[in-house]
Structures are given as structure tokens and as C-alpha cells.
Write a protein that holds these residues in place. Structure first.
Motif, PDB file in Angstrom:
ATOM      1  N   HIS A 114      51.545   6.275  -4.516  1.00  0.00           N
ATOM      2  CA  HIS A 114      51.062   5.065  -4.178  1.00  0.00           C
ATOM      3  C   HIS A 114      49.306   4.853  -3.942  1.00  0.00           C
ATOM      4  CE1 HIS A 114      51.432   1.870  -0.676  1.00  0.00           C
ATOM      5  NE2 HIS A 114      51.020   1.294  -1.793  1.00  0.00           N
ATOM      6  N   ASP A 115      48.826   4.555  -4.734  1.00  0.00           N
ATOM      7  CA  ASP A 115      47.401   4.490  -4.674  1.00  0.00           C
ATOM      8  C   ASP A 115      46.839   3.292  -4.350  1.00  0.00           C
ATOM      9  OD1 ASP A 115      47.132   7.128  -4.884  1.00  0.00           O
ATOM     10  OD2 ASP A 115      47.008   6.730  -7.279  1.00  0.00           O
ATOM     11  N   PHE A 131      44.665  14.689  -1.281  1.00  0.00           N
ATOM     12  CA  PHE A 131      43.772  15.167  -0.249  1.00  0.00           C
ATOM     13  C   PHE A 131      45.159  15.289   0.986  1.00  0.00           C
ATOM     14  CE2 PHE A 131      40.587  12.616  -2.038  1.00  0.00           C
ATOM     15  CZ  PHE A 131      39.512  13.420  -2.028  1.00  0.00           C
ATOM     16  N   THR A 132      45.204  16.612   1.389  1.00  0.00           N
ATOM     17  CA  THR A 132      46.120  16.653   2.390  1.00  0.00           C
ATOM     18  C   THR A 132      45.534  16.954   3.720  1.00  0.00           C
ATOM     19  OG1 THR A 132      45.994  19.280   2.054  1.00  0.00           O
ATOM     20  CG2 THR A 132      47.889  17.937   0.981  1.00  0.00           C
ATOM     21  N   TRP A 133      46.099  16.657   4.948  1.00  0.00           N
ATOM     22  CA  TRP A 133      45.472  16.967   5.998  1.00  0.00           C
ATOM     23  C   TRP A 133      46.383  17.704   6.920  1.00  0.00           C
ATOM     24  CZ3 TRP A 133      47.916  12.436   5.225  1.00  0.00           C
ATOM     25  CH2 TRP A 133      48.560  11.798   6.134  1.00  0.00           C
ATOM     26  N   LEU A 182      33.913   9.379   0.041  1.00  0.00           N
ATOM     27  CA  LEU A 182      32.955  10.368  -0.227  1.00  0.00           C
ATOM     28  C   LEU A 182      32.841  11.262   0.807  1.00  0.00           C
ATOM     29  CD1 LEU A 182      30.404  11.494  -1.627  1.00  0.00           C
ATOM     30  CD2 LEU A 182      29.003   9.955  -0.387  1.00  0.00           C
ATOM     31  N   LEU A 183      33.158  10.659   2.104  1.00  0.00           N
ATOM     32  CA  LEU A 183      33.348  11.451   3.405  1.00  0.00           C
ATOM     33  C   LEU A 183      34.386  12.307   3.337  1.00  0.00           C
ATOM     34  CD1 LEU A 183      31.826   9.112   5.970  1.00  0.00           C
ATOM     35  CD2 LEU A 183      30.556  10.855   4.803  1.00  0.00           C
ATOM     36  N   ALA A 184      35.450  11.898   3.051  1.00  0.00           N
ATOM     37  CA  ALA A 184      36.700  12.606   2.875  1.00  0.00           C
ATOM     38  C   ALA A 184      36.766  14.006   2.091  1.00  0.00           C
ATOM     39  CB  ALA A 184      37.898  11.591   2.191  1.00  0.00           C
ATOM     40  N   ASN A 197      44.192   8.723   2.292  1.00  0.00           N
ATOM     41  CA  ASN A 197      45.279   8.267   1.765  1.00  0.00           C
ATOM     42  C   ASN A 197      45.819   7.213   1.985  1.00  0.00           C
ATOM     43  OD1 ASN A 197      46.260  11.022   0.358  1.00  0.00           O
ATOM     44  ND2 ASN A 197      45.993  11.670   2.599  1.00  0.00           N
ATOM     45  N   ASP A 198      45.159   6.398   3.169  1.00  0.00           N
ATOM     46  CA  ASP A 198      45.562   4.817   3.243  1.00  0.00           C
ATOM     47  C   ASP A 198      44.584   4.064   2.839  1.00  0.00           C
ATOM     48  OD1 ASP A 198      47.957   5.662   4.546  1.00  0.00           O
ATOM     49  OD2 ASP A 198      46.736   6.634   6.244  1.00  0.00           O
ATOM     50  N   ILE A 199      43.399   4.510   2.186  1.00  0.00           N
ATOM     51  CA  ILE A 199      42.562   3.582   1.587  1.00  0.00           C
ATOM     52  C   ILE A 199      42.802   2.866   0.502  1.00  0.00           C
ATOM     53  CG2 ILE A 199      40.188   3.420   0.812  1.00  0.00           C
ATOM     54  CD1 ILE A 199      40.122   3.761   3.932  1.00  0.00           C
TER      55      ILE A 199
END
Length: 346
Positions: free
Chosen positions: A138-139, A158-160, A287-289, A300-302
Motif C-alpha cells: 500500500h504505497d 523501510f522497517t523501524w 530523503l531523511l528517512a 511508510n505512511d507518506i
């Protein structure tokens, strides 16, 4: 009134304190786990403020560490159910993800293992929407997730650490419950707002306090599904009261609220405060991520809207969830009253 002794892990946390309060209000006795006597005293103060001193006679504490076996089996003596609420939450992505993942996974396994060893069969566990709505392709656009959805860590670009820890912990919990016949229920909150009881409040309140005190000069465009902490606590109690909840997951989310909408709610309620309306462009967040930090937790919510079904949770609770707007305003009122803002801006 209910009877029985419930062990609440992480009793001094934002959700933990409210869960202790709601369990006592419902008639349960509570044994809370804390890391120090000072944290136990903070819970006592919160309980007395909400329920009066008489409730303290049904509240006790044990000093335990999620990363050590010592004391856990003894803590299960006389316990009829466990509310595993404790979690390690950080505002920024740690350099060592195991600082978050370790307590989530190993801590959960330790609590469940000692519950079974102590003859406790009933567990309600605080999970997260992080274990539900990620890595599923879901992008962009809007999607509604339900309790049937499971985060796919392998599908995430991207995981966190928080997401990884919570997802692995839930997977381990269900596997262990199946193998040992444990009566498990999991509660999955979104961004937890609502009234703070003291300065030990949710990191999510920073979404509100940062706008109120000006320490958030600009905001991302994305949104998040909000839940009031009082509803999270009430769901834990309702799950313990209703045997039909055994074996089920329950989403705990009210409204989907874009960050700019949070700013508008606060600006309307506090017109004397200069609430920013500046938006950080999505490309800067992306970029910052790449370098970690707080943006890694929202990347992931952007560009998409993750909505989460509320029907099953509200049915368990027997009433609608508190609205996102009311949760935001309750956060703001308590933060101001308790002096949690970094500065006073008029």
C-alpha cells in the motif's frame, strides 16, 4: 463487580496507569510490575486521583525486569489473568534496533512462559496497528485495514524497530498460545492520545505538545489513526470480562487524522497560541528517512492513508470510541495543566 487478581506489566506507563485504573474501577485487584519504587508511587498517585485512596487497598506492586527471569514466577502467584502492556517506545529510531526489539520479543516470551508455568491461562496483550498495516504493497491512496491483516516485514522497504519488535512479539505470542493452550487476546492501538495523568506520558502526545509549544516548526502531511488512552484501557478490561474475545485481535482506532488537521483543532481551541501551518514536503521526509531518525517511523505512511476498522473494537467495548478531536483536546488540556510544554507561547 469483577473479582480476581490481574498482573499488569508496565503499570507505570501511559497505557499501564489507565489500565490499572480501569481494572480497579471494574472491581479487579491489580498487581503491577514496575522497575522502581518511585514508579510505583506515581501509579498510586494516579489511581488515588481518579478513584480515591480506598482503591489503593486492592493495588500492589512487584519490581521486575522484562529482560530477566528473576521474580516473574513468584509474581504469578494468585494471579487469574495477565495484561501485558509493557513496551519500549522511543521517539527516534535507535542506532541499535535491539534496544526496542529485544524487550518486545524476549519480554513477551518471558511473560507468557512464566504465566503458563504459574498456572495462568488468560492473557490480554497490548500490540499495535504496526503489526497490521505495513509491508502489504500500500504505497498510495486510501485503504481500510481489518483484524485479518498482518504486517509483512519482508514486504517493507523501510522497517523501524518498534514495528519489527511488535510484529515479531505478536507472532511469537500467538504461536506460543497455540502450543500451550493459552487464552490470548491482542489489542492493537493506533496513535495513543488522551489525558496524561502525570509527566510520564505517551510519546504520541508529542504530536500535540510540539504544536502547542512551538517545538514543532513544521509538520508532515501524513495522517494517523488516533485512539484515546481511556479506550485502550477499557478494551483490555472488556476483553477480560468477555470470554468470547479469546483468540481474537481487536483494532483500537477511532478517526484518521492528518497532521494539519491536528494543528487546526488546536488552533481553534487555543487561538492565543501560534500553531504552525507549515508542511514539510514529502520528498524531504523520504530523503531523511534513508538516514533513520524520527522520519523513519512515518515514512511508510507518506503518500497513503491507512485507515483501520473500528467495528470489532467498538462492539467489544459496547459503545463508540472517543473521537479523534476529543482525544487531541484531552491531550492538550492535560499537557498544559501538568506543565508538559517546553515553552509557554502566547
Amino acid at each position: 463487580m469483577q473479582t480476581g487478581l490481574v498482573l499488569v506489566t508496565g503499570a507505570n506507563g501511559f497505557v499501564g496507569k489507565w489500565t490499572v485504573i480501569e481494572l480497579l474501577r471494574a472491581g479487579f485487584d491489580v498487581r503491577g510490575t514496575v522497575r522502581s519504587e518511585g514508579r510505583a508511587e506515581a501509579v498510586r498517585s494516579a489511581v488515588a486521583g481518579q478513584l480515591g485512596d480506598a482503591a489503593l487497598t486492592r493495588l500492589s506492586f512487584v519490581r521486575l525486569d522484562l529482560m530477566q527471569d528473576r521474580g516473574w514466577l513468584e509474581a504469578m502467584e494468585g494471579v487469574t489473568a495477565v495484561a501485558h502492556v509493557a513496551a519500549q517506545i522511543v521517539a527516534e529510531e535507535p542506532k541499535d534496533p535491539q534496544l526496542v526489539i529485544g524487550p518486545a520479543v524476549e519480554g513477551t516470551e518471558r511473560v507468557l512462559r512464566h504465566a503458563v508455568a504459574g498456572g495462568v491461562r488468560r492473557v490480554v496483550m497490548t500490540s499495535s496497528i504496526a503489526t497490521v498495516g505495513y509491508g502489504l504493497g500500500h504505497d498510495r491512496g486510501k485503504r481500510i485495514y481489518t483484524e485479518d491483516d498482518f504486517t509483512d516485514l519482508d514486504g517493507m522497504r523501510f522497517t523501524w524497530a518498534y514495528c519489527v519488535g511488535k510484529t515479531l512479539a505478536e507472532q511469537a505470542a500467538w504461536a506460543y498460545a497455540r502450543s500451550e493452550g493459552l487464552e490470548l487476546t491482542t489489542i492493537h492501538p493506533g496513535a495513543i492520545l488522551g489525558p496524561a495523568l502525570d509527566e510520564d506520558a505517551s510519546i504520541s502526545l508529542g504530536m500535540v505538545t510540539g504544536l502547542l509549544d512551538g517545538s514543532t516548526p513544521a509538520m508532515p502531511s501524513n495522517g494517523f489513526s488516533v485512539i484515546d488512552v481511556r479506550d485502550v484501557a477499557a478494551l483490555h478490561v472488556a476483553a477480560l470480562q468477555q470470554p468470547t474475545s479469546i483468540g481474537h485481535r481487536y483494532l483500537a482506532t477511532s478517526d484518521y487524522v492528518p497532521f494539519p488537521q491536528v494543528a487546526r483543532v488546536l488552533a481553534d481551541a487555543y487561538p492565543d497560541r501560534q500553531i504552525t501551518n507549515k508542511i514539510v514536503p514529502d520528498w524531504i521526509i523520504k530523503l531523511l528517512a534513508r538516514f533513520g531518525g524520527p522520519t523513519r517511523q512515518i515514512i511508510n505512511d507518506i503518500g497513503n492513508e491507512k485507515h483501520f476498522s473500528r467495528e470489532k473494537g467498538e462492539a467489544l467495548l459496547g459503545r463508540p470510541f472517543i473521537s479523534g478531536r476529543d482525544a487531541i483536546l484531552a491531550s492538550a488540556e492535560s499537557a498544559i495543566r501538568l506543565g508538559l510544554l517546553k515553552s509557554k507561547r502566547a
